[in-house]
Design an enzyme around this catalytic site. Structure first.
Site, mmCIF file in Angstrom:
data_model
loop_
_atom_site.group_PDB
_atom_site.id
_atom_site.type_symbol
_atom_site.label_atom_id
_atom_site.label_comp_id
_atom_site.label_asym_id
_atom_site.label_seq_id
_atom_site.Cartn_x
_atom_site.Cartn_y
_atom_site.Cartn_z
ATOM 1 N N LYS A 31 1.662 24.519 11.109
ATOM 2 C CA LYS A 31 0.805 24.992 10.017
ATOM 3 C C LYS A 31 -0.605 24.387 10.104
ATOM 4 O O LYS A 31 -0.737 23.218 10.444
ATOM 5 C CB LYS A 31 1.463 24.567 8.699
ATOM 6 C CG LYS A 31 1.064 25.339 7.487
ATOM 7 C CD LYS A 31 1.807 24.828 6.277
ATOM 8 C CE LYS A 31 1.356 23.433 5.926
ATOM 9 N NZ LYS A 31 1.763 22.962 4.612
ATOM 10 N N LYS B 255 6.721 15.400 5.101
ATOM 11 C CA LYS B 255 5.633 14.462 4.804
ATOM 12 C C LYS B 255 6.082 13.019 4.917
ATOM 13 O O LYS B 255 5.301 12.149 5.295
ATOM 14 C CB LYS B 255 5.063 14.722 3.404
ATOM 15 C CG LYS B 255 4.193 15.964 3.345
ATOM 16 C CD LYS B 255 3.330 15.964 2.097
ATOM 17 C CE LYS B 255 2.404 17.164 2.068
ATOM 18 N NZ LYS B 255 1.660 17.280 0.825
ATOM 19 N N LYS C 102 -4.689 20.027 6.346
ATOM 20 C CA LYS C 102 -5.788 19.100 6.076
ATOM 21 C C LYS C 102 -5.614 17.799 6.826
ATOM 22 O O LYS C 102 -6.567 17.122 7.151
ATOM 23 C CB LYS C 102 -5.773 18.715 4.593
ATOM 24 C CG LYS C 102 -6.103 19.801 3.653
ATOM 25 C CD LYS C 102 -5.721 19.362 2.246
ATOM 26 C CE LYS C 102 -6.185 20.383 1.235
ATOM 27 N NZ LYS C 102 -5.752 20.074 -0.114
HETATM 28 P P1 AMP Z 1 -2.751 22.073 -0.671
HETATM 29 O O1 AMP Z 1 -3.954 21.890 0.143
HETATM 30 O O2 AMP Z 1 -1.520 21.548 -0.025
HETATM 31 O O3 AMP Z 1 -2.926 21.640 -2.089
HETATM 32 O O4 AMP Z 1 -2.538 23.640 -0.733
HETATM 33 C C1 AMP Z 1 -3.276 24.494 -1.576
HETATM 34 C C2 AMP Z 1 -2.802 25.919 -1.412
HETATM 35 O O5 AMP Z 1 -3.081 26.367 -0.074
HETATM 36 C C3 AMP Z 1 -1.294 26.089 -1.605
HETATM 37 O O6 AMP Z 1 -1.043 27.293 -2.295
HETATM 38 C C4 AMP Z 1 -0.762 26.155 -0.205
HETATM 39 O O7 AMP Z 1 0.442 26.886 -0.119
HETATM 40 C C5 AMP Z 1 -1.892 26.862 0.527
HETATM 41 N N1 AMP Z 1 -1.912 26.518 1.955
HETATM 42 C C6 AMP Z 1 -2.071 25.282 2.498
HETATM 43 N N2 AMP Z 1 -2.042 25.343 3.847
HETATM 44 C C7 AMP Z 1 -1.863 26.646 4.173
HETATM 45 C C8 AMP Z 1 -1.763 27.369 5.405
HETATM 46 N N3 AMP Z 1 -1.840 26.753 6.576
HETATM 47 N N4 AMP Z 1 -1.580 28.706 5.358
HETATM 48 C C9 AMP Z 1 -1.520 29.344 4.149
HETATM 49 N N5 AMP Z 1 -1.607 28.742 2.959
HETATM 50 C C10 AMP Z 1 -1.787 27.401 2.955
#
Ligand code: AMP
Ligand code: TRP
Length: 333
Positions: free
Chosen positions: A198, A114, A201
């Site tokens: 990956k 990041k 967002k």
């Molecule tokens: P975040 O949006 O970073 O707060 O992520 C929220 C949850 O979604 C966390 O448990 C992440 O590990 C999961 N997550 C985010 N991106 C992915 C992805 N591309 N594949 C699987 N899990 C994801």
């Protein structure tokens, strides 16, 4: 044994299929099991580790709550709240930052990714982010933490922090060491534009992800445009492993339908991508459109969403303030 489940999602907009399959879908399954006590947190303090527009952040917090509810989390059975309204999180994060070691944080790959090339310009918050995450989990004595694969290292750090605190202050088992719940096969959904990256967002191209608020037509068009290679679909798992885009799309299909990976490979073995993509689109639309419609409906009722969070914050405050009082005693404040 009662499982205490805790997890968090950042309200940084564009919640996508990766968030759903890697995390939120599992929250719903865990929430459906009456033996579990579940707490789901909208981690707004984490979100501001990178610049946010305040008006958008406010909307995104509501949208994240709406996504939890629309995905099937039962608000009567679980606590949904936002982190910034429960002061124990910031306070515990400070205390734990005096336990965590620089060397441990320096190993965190997510910070490296990041922060990019110019680490000097990254916020201190982005660097110490996993300590706040440890505070979130440890305040509630969580036993299990459902997350996507990218959070595995942060959970290991959380366990290290818990153990070091317990040892340093000679309080055996005061902080519980939580178990990660990471699905073996679908915990890392990849970008539709690059099977090695990956789904995220923050990726500039909206075509790289299926957002949970996408309309049917957008979903179909994004899947049509999704990158593939030029061969027919793989005939076995070994071949699938070598072909990242096929692996990702078949994985999404398998996860959404509940059809085992091997069976999914068998079903489309040797077929061309366009045929497979039609079926995949149908599945994604069938599973995601109801969520998307429900999110939009819930967002019309802001008072209802705010009430969920106010109730959740009250309950979260009750639990975490007790833990903080105990922490004060242990530390000598
Ligand atoms: P975040 O949006 O970073 O707060 O992520 C929220 C949850 O979604 C966390 O448990 C992440 O590990 C999961 N997550 C985010 N991106 C992915 C992805 N591309 N594949 C699987 N899990 C994801
Ligand atoms: N860091 C997690 C992510 O970006 C979100 C998060 C914050 C979290 N606190 C948590 C996840 C506690 C699980 C438990 O995905």
């Amino acid at each position: 044994m009662v499982k205490k489940i805790f997890s968090g999602v950042q309200p940084s907009g564009n919640l996508h299929l990766g968030n759903y399959l890697g995390a939120i879908k599992n929250f719903v399954e865990l929430n459906n099991d009456n033996d579990n006590k579940c707490i789901f947190c909208v981690v707004d303090l984490h979100a501001i580790t990178v610049k946010q527009n305040p008006k958008e952040l406010k909307d995104n917090i509501r949208e994240t709550v709406a996504t939890f509810v629309a995905s099937g989390i039962d608000v009567k059975k679980s606590i949904i709240f936002n982190q910034s309204k429960v002061p124990a999180h910031s306070e515990a994060a400070w205390i734990l930052s005096c336990v965590a070691r620089m060397g441990w944080l320096n190993r965190m790959t997510q910070f490296k990714e990041k922060a990019g090339k110019d680490k000097e310009k990254a916020s201190i918050g982005l660097y110490s982010y996993p300590i706040l995450m440890a505070a979130d989990i440890l305040l509630y004595d969580a036993t299990h933490v459902p997350v996507g694969d990218d959070q595995k290292q942060h959970l290991e750090l959380c366990r290290d922090i818990a153990q070091k605190f317990n040892k340093d202050y000679e309080v055996d088992d005061f902080f519980k060491t939580p178990e990660p719940l990471i699905k073996k096969e679908f915990s890392r959904i990849m970008s539709l534009k690059d099977g090695l990256k990956k789904m995220s967002k923050s990726e500039l191209s909206d075509n790289s992800r299926i957002n949970l608020t996408d309309e049917k037509d957008e979903i179909i068009s994004k899947i049509k445009k999704a990158k593939t290679d030029s061969l027919p679909l793989p005939t076995n798992k070994e071949e699938l492993e070598r072909r990242p885009e096929a692996k990702n799309l078949i994985g999404i299909y398998s996860s959404l339908t509940g059809i085992k990976l091997e069976k999914s490979i068998e079903k489309f073995s040797g077929k061309n991508f366009s045929e497979f993509k039609d079926e995949l689109s149908n599945e994604v639309v069938e599973k995601i459109s109801p969520i998307s419609n429900e999110i939009k409906k819930l967002l019309q009722n802001k008072d209802y969403l705010d009430e969920i969070v106010i109730n959740g914050c009250e309950k979260a405050n009750e639990i975490s303030s007790k833990k903080i009082t105990e922490i004060h005693k242990i530390v000598g404040f």
